[in-house]
Design a protein around this motif. Structure first.
Motif, short mmCIF file in Angstrom:
data_model
loop_
_atom_site.label_atom_id
_atom_site.label_comp_id
_atom_site.label_asym_id
_atom_site.label_seq_id
_atom_site.Cartn_x
_atom_site.Cartn_y
_atom_site.Cartn_z
N ASP A 121 0.83 -1.21 0.00
CA ASP A 121 0.00 0.00 0.00
C ASP A 121 0.87 1.26 0.00
OD1 ASP A 121 -2.49 -1.00 -0.20
OD2 ASP A 121 -3.16 -0.38 1.80
N ILE A 122 1.96 1.22 0.75
CA ILE A 122 2.88 2.35 0.79
C ILE A 122 3.51 2.53 -0.59
CG2 ILE A 122 5.06 3.22 1.73
CD1 ILE A 122 4.35 1.80 4.35
N ALA A 123 3.92 1.42 -1.19
CA ALA A 123 4.53 1.48 -2.53
C ALA A 123 3.56 2.08 -3.54
CB ALA A 123 4.98 0.09 -2.96
N ARG A 124 2.30 1.67 -3.47
CA ARG A 124 1.30 2.19 -4.40
C ARG A 124 1.11 3.69 -4.21
NH1 ARG A 124 -3.46 3.48 -3.50
NH2 ARG A 124 -3.72 2.26 -1.62
N ARG A 125 0.97 4.12 -2.95
CA ARG A 125 0.80 5.56 -2.67
C ARG A 125 2.02 6.36 -3.12
NH1 ARG A 125 -1.08 5.65 3.38
NH2 ARG A 125 -1.47 3.44 3.25
N LEU A 126 3.19 5.80 -2.86
CA LEU A 126 4.43 6.47 -3.27
C LEU A 126 4.48 6.58 -4.79
CD1 LEU A 126 7.26 7.58 -2.59
CD2 LEU A 126 8.08 5.23 -2.72
N PHE A 127 4.15 5.49 -5.47
CA PHE A 127 4.14 5.50 -6.94
C PHE A 127 3.17 6.55 -7.46
CE2 PHE A 127 2.24 4.15 -10.94
CZ PHE A 127 3.35 4.07 -11.74
#
Length: 173
Positions: A121-127
């Motif tokens: 989820d963090i990776a998605r938000r960061l992306f």
């Protein structure tokens, strides 16, 4: 530094601001606190970059490589130096020097990447945040390109008018 203070400081960094409390606590706990004396070099230009540094206290001056050490800016608490190093293998583009007693929170790329792998989820938000930033940058550059094209057209018309008027000033300017 205390864990709570580190978490508050890391939350100020736009790249890290979307981390939920539990993951922010893990990041702050796993990062390394490093102190530097006034004038101490944090890193040099060309050095392999394996971490991002969040300034906790004091300041860091970035200097261009070369004889004159051009001042590229001075950054204070809450600033992230080396954002790119958190995401990909890279080299330091400048030299960093502590201005006064300085403390930084050092986040290794391996730790950051592990956080992104374990918390998609963090990776998605960061992306999504990075993609929005890149879209905004591309839009701004497109506007600059349009203005430069207009200037070039006006310059060409001016040169053509001068050429027609008798060749005055047509020396490739």
């Amino acid at each position: 530094m205390s864990l709570a203070r580190d978490m508050d400081l890391l939350r100020q960094v736009p790249l890290l601001s979307e981390f939920p409390d539990e993951q922010m606590r893990l990041l702050a706990f796993s990062a390394e606190n490093v102190s530097y004396r006034d004038g101490e070099v944090l890193f040099i230009a060309g050095e392999r970059a394996d971490a991002g540094l969040v300034i906790a206290s004091g300041s860091v001056a970035l200097e261009g490589d070369g004889e004159e050490r051009a001042d590229l800016g001075t950054y204070g608490p809450g600033s992230l130096i080396g954002e790119t190093a958190l995401l990909v293998e890279t080299r330091r583009p400048a030299r960093a020097v502590a201005v006064g007693p300085t403390e930084v929170i050092r986040i290794r790329r391996a730790l950051f990447k592990r956080m992104l792998q374990e918390f998609p989820d963090i990776a998605r938000r960061l992306f999504e945040a990075r993609a929005a930033h890149f879209r905004a940058t591309a839009g701004a550059l497109a506007r600059v390109g349009t203005v430069l094209e207009q200037i070039e057209r006006e310059h060409q018309a001016f040169r053509e008018d001068r050429r027609r008027a008798g060749g005055i000033g047509d020396e490739g300017n």
